[in-house]
Design an enzyme around this catalytic site. Structure first.
Site, mmCIF file in Angstrom:
data_model
loop_
_atom_site.group_PDB
_atom_site.id
_atom_site.type_symbol
_atom_site.label_atom_id
_atom_site.label_comp_id
_atom_site.label_asym_id
_atom_site.label_seq_id
_atom_site.Cartn_x
_atom_site.Cartn_y
_atom_site.Cartn_z
ATOM 1 N N LYS A 94 -3.961 -10.095 -6.681
ATOM 2 C CA LYS A 94 -5.199 -10.383 -5.943
ATOM 3 C C LYS A 94 -6.370 -9.581 -6.515
ATOM 4 C CE LYS A 94 -6.104 -8.265 -2.006
ATOM 5 N NZ LYS A 94 -6.206 -7.769 -0.630
ATOM 6 N N LYS A 145 -11.065 -4.620 -4.568
ATOM 7 C CA LYS A 145 -12.076 -3.595 -4.852
ATOM 8 C C LYS A 145 -11.436 -2.236 -5.098
ATOM 9 C CE LYS A 145 -12.643 -3.787 0.078
ATOM 10 N NZ LYS A 145 -13.299 -4.503 1.128
ATOM 11 N N LYS A 166 0.827 -1.219 0.000
ATOM 12 C CA LYS A 166 0.000 0.000 0.000
ATOM 13 C C LYS A 166 0.849 1.250 0.000
ATOM 14 C CE LYS A 166 -4.579 -1.261 1.551
ATOM 15 N NZ LYS A 166 -5.680 -1.015 2.472
HETATM 16 P P1 TYM Z 1 -10.711 -6.452 3.459
HETATM 17 O O1 TYM Z 1 -11.777 -5.487 3.761
HETATM 18 O O2 TYM Z 1 -9.690 -6.082 2.450
HETATM 19 O O3 TYM Z 1 -11.349 -7.808 2.966
HETATM 20 C C1 TYM Z 1 -12.383 -8.446 3.700
HETATM 21 C C2 TYM Z 1 -12.184 -9.944 3.654
HETATM 22 O O4 TYM Z 1 -12.152 -10.405 2.300
HETATM 23 C C3 TYM Z 1 -10.959 -11.165 2.086
HETATM 24 N N1 TYM Z 1 -10.502 -10.940 0.708
HETATM 25 C C4 TYM Z 1 -10.223 -11.912 -0.168
HETATM 26 N N2 TYM Z 1 -10.274 -13.248 -0.063
HETATM 27 C C5 TYM Z 1 -9.936 -13.973 -1.165
HETATM 28 N N3 TYM Z 1 -9.540 -13.411 -2.336
HETATM 29 C C6 TYM Z 1 -9.467 -12.079 -2.481
HETATM 30 N N4 TYM Z 1 -9.100 -11.540 -3.640
HETATM 31 C C7 TYM Z 1 -9.816 -11.259 -1.364
HETATM 32 N N5 TYM Z 1 -9.862 -9.904 -1.148
HETATM 33 C C8 TYM Z 1 -10.274 -9.742 0.118
HETATM 34 C C9 TYM Z 1 -9.968 -10.637 3.105
HETATM 35 O O5 TYM Z 1 -8.969 -11.584 3.378
HETATM 36 C C10 TYM Z 1 -10.865 -10.360 4.287
HETATM 37 O O6 TYM Z 1 -11.062 -11.537 5.041
HETATM 38 N N6 TYM Z 1 -7.888 -5.791 7.488
HETATM 39 C C11 TYM Z 1 -9.048 -6.472 6.950
HETATM 40 C C12 TYM Z 1 -10.327 -6.081 7.634
HETATM 41 C C13 TYM Z 1 -10.272 -6.243 9.108
HETATM 42 C C14 TYM Z 1 -10.345 -7.480 9.818
HETATM 43 C C15 TYM Z 1 -10.304 -7.115 11.204
HETATM 44 C C16 TYM Z 1 -10.458 -8.813 9.411
HETATM 45 C C17 TYM Z 1 -10.201 -5.256 10.009
HETATM 46 N N7 TYM Z 1 -10.217 -5.755 11.292
HETATM 47 C C18 TYM Z 1 -10.359 -8.111 12.188
HETATM 48 C C19 TYM Z 1 -10.499 -9.789 10.409
HETATM 49 C C20 TYM Z 1 -10.452 -9.435 11.782
HETATM 50 C C21 TYM Z 1 -9.172 -6.099 5.491
HETATM 51 O O7 TYM Z 1 -8.666 -5.102 5.049
HETATM 52 O O8 TYM Z 1 -9.998 -6.923 4.795
#
Ligand code: TYM
Length: 335
Positions: free
Chosen positions: A201, A204, A119
């Protein structure tokens, strides 16, 4: 599971950022598991809005995305009666515990986070401290609720490991304050790749709209995106490192239909990539169609949405406050 009472149920926690349209990657990597887990576990799910401002957001857009992400969680079939579903910023203990944990986290270990490296390369004009310390906020999100499992996609594994390390370190100093959670990463769908560049990956925040399928895309858009998905010129359907595009499509098709990779390879033996891409597009569109229909109804009733997220936040805060005060007391603060 009929005899298991609420208090005996194992706990689950996960969050999702409200940054842009949620994608098929979010759905297959995480949200599908959230849905499956709600029957068996005591689940807490949040819209991680505080995380979203580590990159610059336009206020009106951010507000709309927070609403829309919460509505989408409901549209997926997550039940606010069964689960605790809330908005992270409504529970101030997240930010407070994050500060505490940051004082038990080393600069060196944070510097190794690959998401920070990625990032900060993408947002070179805004490498803010929040972007760097983001994993301590994520650790706070998790540790406040003492979950046994955290369902996430493979990209979040490193953040989860640091949350575990922080919990162990804190517990070693002060006794049994936090539960050390296990990651819960699906066997298929844990890493959905971009349709435009299958070495990246699916995300969004990708500028190329053809690289990802949004959960709320129309059937036509979904099929069009799959038809354009980048593959190769080998002309055979095999799950292999030499064929990242085809392997990604096999993974998606497997995750949606429940078929194994071998079954998918057999099903499309002798057929062209065109037929396969169309079948994947249709399977995905059929899976997502009911979610979109639910979403349109839910987002139209702002009053009900507000009632649900407020109730959810109150429920969450009752749990979060207890853990937070326990940690504060252990460190030596006067309560
Ligand atoms: P975030 O918002 O980017 O994504 C949410 C969830 O979707 C999964 N994910 C994917 N899985 C498979 N393939 C992909 N291309 C893909 N893109 C996203 C992510 O692994 C995630 O599970 N930091 C986290 C959000 C967060 C969080 C937490 C998660 C904040 N606090 C506490 C678990 C526990 C994040 O940015 O996910």
């Amino acid at each position: 599971m009929e005899n298991i009472t609420e208090t005996q149920k194992k706990k689950v926690l996960s969050c999702i950022q409200p940054s842009g349209m949620l994608t098929l990657g979010n759905y297959l990597g995480a949200l599908k598991n959230w849905i499956n887990m709600q029957e068996e576990f005591d689940c807490t799910y949040a819209v991680a809005d505080l995380h979203a401002i580590t990159v610059r957001q336009e206020p009106a857009k951010l507000r709309a995305q927070i609403y829309s992400t919460y509505a989408l969680l409901l549209a997926l079939g997550l039940d606010p009666e069964k689960n605790t579903m809330f908005i992270q910023s409504h529970v101030p203990e997240h930010a407070c515990l994050s500060w505490l944990l940051s004082c038990y986290t080393q600069f060196g270990e944070m510097s190794r986070m690959t998401q920070f490296k990625d990032k900060s390369a993408r947002h070179a004009d805004n490498i803010n401290v929040g972007l760097f310390s983001y994993p301590t906020l994520m650790a706070a999100d998790i540790l406040l609720y003492k979950p046994d499992f955290v369902p996430v996609g493979a990209d979040q594994k490193q953040h989860l490991e640091i949350a575990r390390d922080i919990a162990v370190r804190f517990n070693n100093l002060y006794g049994d304050v936090f539960t050390v959670p296990e990651p819960y990463i699906a066997k298929v769908g844990a890493r959905v790749m971009s349709l435009a560049d299958p070495t990246k990956k699916m995300s969004k925040s990708d500028d190329n709209l053809n690289s990802y399928v949004a959960i709320l895309d129309s059937k036509d858009d979904i099929i069009r995106k799959f038809k354009r998905a980048v593959t190769d010129s080998l002309g055979c359907l095999r799950l292999s490192e030499e064929q990242p595009g085809i392997s990604n499509l096999i993974g998606i098709y497997s995750a949606v239909t429940g078929k194994t990779a071998a079954e998918v390879e057999k099903e499309f033996e002798g057929k062209g990539y065109g037929d396969f891409k169309l079948a994947v597009g249709e399977a995905v569109a059929d899976e997502l169609a009911p979610i979109k229909a639910n979403y349109d109804k839910i987002i139209a009733d702002k009053g009900e949405l507000e009632r649900l997220y407020r109730e959810g936040s109150e429920k969450a805060e009752r749990v979060a406050r207890k853990t937070y005060f326990k940690a504060m007391k252990k460190v030596g603060f006067v309560l």
